[in-house]
Design a protein around this motif. Structure first.
Motif, short mmCIF file in Angstrom:
data_model
loop_
_atom_site.label_atom_id
_atom_site.label_comp_id
_atom_site.label_asym_id
_atom_site.label_seq_id
_atom_site.Cartn_x
_atom_site.Cartn_y
_atom_site.Cartn_z
N GLN A 1 0.68 -1.39 0.11
CA GLN A 1 0.20 0.08 -0.05
C GLN A 1 0.78 1.21 0.00
OE1 GLN A 1 -3.57 -1.13 0.68
NE2 GLN A 1 -4.21 1.05 0.76
N GLN A 2 1.87 1.34 0.83
CA GLN A 2 2.95 2.40 0.89
C GLN A 2 3.74 2.59 -0.62
OE1 GLN A 2 5.17 1.56 4.20
NE2 GLN A 2 3.76 2.15 5.70
N ALA A 3 4.11 1.48 -0.99
CA ALA A 3 4.71 1.51 -2.16
C ALA A 3 3.83 2.15 -3.35
CB ALA A 3 5.19 0.12 -2.49
N ALA A 4 2.62 1.82 -3.48
CA ALA A 4 1.87 2.20 -4.44
C ALA A 4 1.16 3.79 -4.47
CB ALA A 4 0.45 1.25 -4.62
N GLU A 5 1.48 4.18 -3.33
CA GLU A 5 0.90 5.31 -2.93
C GLU A 5 1.44 6.65 -4.06
OE1 GLU A 5 -1.52 8.26 -0.92
OE2 GLU A 5 -1.13 6.19 -0.19
N GLY A 6 0.53 7.21 -4.71
CA GLY A 6 0.55 8.11 -5.68
C GLY A 6 1.38 7.78 -7.06
N CYS A 7 1.44 6.38 -7.41
CA CYS A 7 2.03 5.91 -8.36
C CYS A 7 1.22 5.87 -9.69
CB CYS A 7 2.65 4.54 -8.05
SG CYS A 7 3.86 4.33 -6.98
N VAL B 1 -4.66 -1.78 -2.99
CA VAL B 1 -3.44 -1.23 -3.33
C VAL B 1 -3.52 -0.45 -4.31
CG1 VAL B 1 -1.27 -1.92 -4.43
CG2 VAL B 1 -2.24 -3.17 -2.38
N MET B 2 -4.29 -0.72 -5.54
CA MET B 2 -4.53 0.16 -6.62
C MET B 2 -5.13 1.41 -6.31
SD MET B 2 -3.00 -1.48 -9.30
CE MET B 2 -3.64 -0.18 -10.36
N SER B 3 -6.01 1.32 -5.34
CA SER B 3 -6.53 2.53 -4.76
C SER B 3 -5.86 3.61 -4.16
CB SER B 3 -7.83 2.35 -3.98
OG SER B 3 -8.86 1.61 -4.69
N ALA B 4 -4.48 3.10 -3.72
CA ALA B 4 -3.56 4.01 -3.31
C ALA B 4 -2.80 4.55 -4.35
CB ALA B 4 -2.47 3.17 -2.31
N LYS C 1 -2.46 6.55 -8.31
CA LYS C 1 -3.27 7.59 -8.71
C LYS C 1 -4.34 6.77 -9.61
CE LYS C 1 0.43 10.89 -9.88
NZ LYS C 1 1.23 11.47 -10.83
N LYS C 2 -5.68 7.60 -9.72
CA LYS C 2 -6.65 7.01 -10.18
C LYS C 2 -6.59 6.45 -11.80
CE LYS C 2 -11.61 8.33 -11.53
NZ LYS C 2 -12.45 9.28 -11.56
N GLU C 3 -5.59 7.08 -12.64
CA GLU C 3 -5.27 6.52 -14.06
C GLU C 3 -4.12 5.64 -14.04
OE1 GLU C 3 -3.03 10.52 -13.42
OE2 GLU C 3 -4.91 9.39 -12.70
N ALA C 4 -3.77 5.17 -12.87
CA ALA C 4 -2.57 4.34 -12.69
C ALA C 4 -2.71 3.13 -13.51
CB ALA C 4 -2.17 4.01 -11.30
N LEU C 5 -1.81 2.42 -14.16
CA LEU C 5 -1.81 1.63 -15.03
C LEU C 5 -1.33 0.26 -14.06
CD1 LEU C 5 -0.14 2.33 -18.35
CD2 LEU C 5 -2.63 2.42 -17.77
N PHE C 6 -1.85 -0.98 -14.67
CA PHE C 6 -1.27 -2.25 -13.77
C PHE C 6 -0.73 -3.06 -14.96
CE2 PHE C 6 -1.96 -6.86 -12.93
CZ PHE C 6 -0.97 -6.87 -11.89
N MET C 7 0.49 -3.44 -14.49
CA MET C 7 1.18 -4.42 -15.60
C MET C 7 1.73 -5.67 -15.06
SD MET C 7 3.49 -2.12 -18.05
CE MET C 7 2.90 -0.56 -18.54
N HIS C 8 1.92 -6.88 -15.57
CA HIS C 8 2.40 -7.98 -15.26
C HIS C 8 3.02 -8.90 -16.35
CE1 HIS C 8 2.51 -12.24 -13.57
NE2 HIS C 8 1.86 -12.00 -12.59
#
Length: 300
Positions: free
Chosen positions: A205-211, A244-247, A249-256
């Motif tokens: 959660q901390q790592a994702a903050e504002g990403c 975690v994604m909610s932490a 940015k709203k438009e943050a992308l997710f990759m795997h």
């Protein structure tokens, strides 16, 4: 043409990497069957580890660029029967125009490059996965523009993918947040070389903050299956969930990089959610590697 290899992202300058990513986007958007810069050329693909995306993308890429690709495994060659790597490198490189290797030990690729007369490409080793980073960065550039000044969260194992993300952060000038369990942090040599670009966090959660981008990988990679139970316990608090994604940015992308273990390192609602670009990312292995093959093998 000066012989060039692609063993790590640091084999390209920042300017060259951006040019390659833009070229990959161009090749993707303007597919021309008459464009065959690698006509008559052959890429030897050496696989110690099995693969879906790596084999299909390199083989298809060579065909689309007018060339051909040979699939080689230790079962079918002397590579699995004790022939010195330097001898194999000299023989194979005398007959083909490029070599791509997906191996276990990183030293296998560096030894091949040392003794090869043609470009050697690192398709994956236990230390790095630079070709996947080309696809990831292309995907970000397509969706959000240049990644310079952005913030990326890497959540999970400090593995080969993590190492290549650390290299990308220093080359493309973005901030990298790392959340890795104790005992599974990235190699210190990578951390020390890019310390200005990275920060460690205690929780996902901390790592994702504002990403701007959140990335993860499987908890147990190929060859680590015996550690599965131990790793599940170590990584249980490092799943990329909707919280975690909610932490980020709203438009943050997710990759795997795939294949994914849904419900393990990433929740189903995230990987199938509106912020996920995993299938664009997977397809871009083809286009990014076509740009790489053109750079290394076309003579231009």
């Amino acid at each position: 043409m000066k012989l060039r290899h692609f063993i790590s992202l640091h084999d390209l300058t920042s300017s060259e990497l951006r040019q390659l990513l833009n070229r990959a986007i161009e090749l993707k958007n303007t597919r021309n069957p008459d464009f065959q810069p690698l006509k008559g050329k052959v890429l030897a693909m050496i696989f110690e580890k099995s693969s879906t995306r790596t084999r299909i993308s390199f083989e298809t890429g060579m065909i689309q660029l007018g060339g051909n690709a040979l699939f080689l495994s230790p079962r079918d060659t002397q590579l699995g029967r004790g022939e010195p790597l330097r001898d194999s490198a000299k023989v194979i490189s005398s007959m083909v125009d490029g070599i791509m290797m997906r191996t276990n030990k990183h030293e296998t690729v560096t030894t091949f490059a040392e003794h090869s007369r043609v470009p050697v490409i690192n398709g994956l080793t236990d230390l790095m996965h630079p070709c996947q980073l080309l696809a990831d960065m292309q995907t970000f550039f397509e969706h959000r523009g240049d990644i310079e000044g952005k913030t990326v969260a890497w959540i999970g194992d400090g593995n080969n993918m993590c190492h290549s993300y650390i290299e990308a952060a220093s080359i493309l000038n973005f901030k990298l947040h790392l959340a890795c369990p104790e005992g599974y942090k990235p190699d210190s040599c990578f951390v020390n070389s890019a310390s200005a670009s990275i920060n460690f966090f205690d929780t996902a959660q901390q790592a994702a903050e504002g990403c701007d981008l959140v990335v993860t990988d499987v908890w147990a990679s190929m060859g680590q299956e015996e550690e599965q139970k131990q790793r599940v316990l170590a990584f249980k608090d490092y799943q990329v969930t909707q919280s975690v994604m909610s932490a980020a940015k709203k438009e943050a992308l997710f990759m795997h990089c795939l294949p994914a273990h849904r419900g393990e390192e990433v929740a189903e609602e995230v990987i199938d959610g509106p912020n996920s670009v995993i299938f664009d990312e997977a397809e871009n292995r083809l286009h990014a590697q076509k740009a790489l093959l053109e750079l290394l093998m076309s003579g231009n």
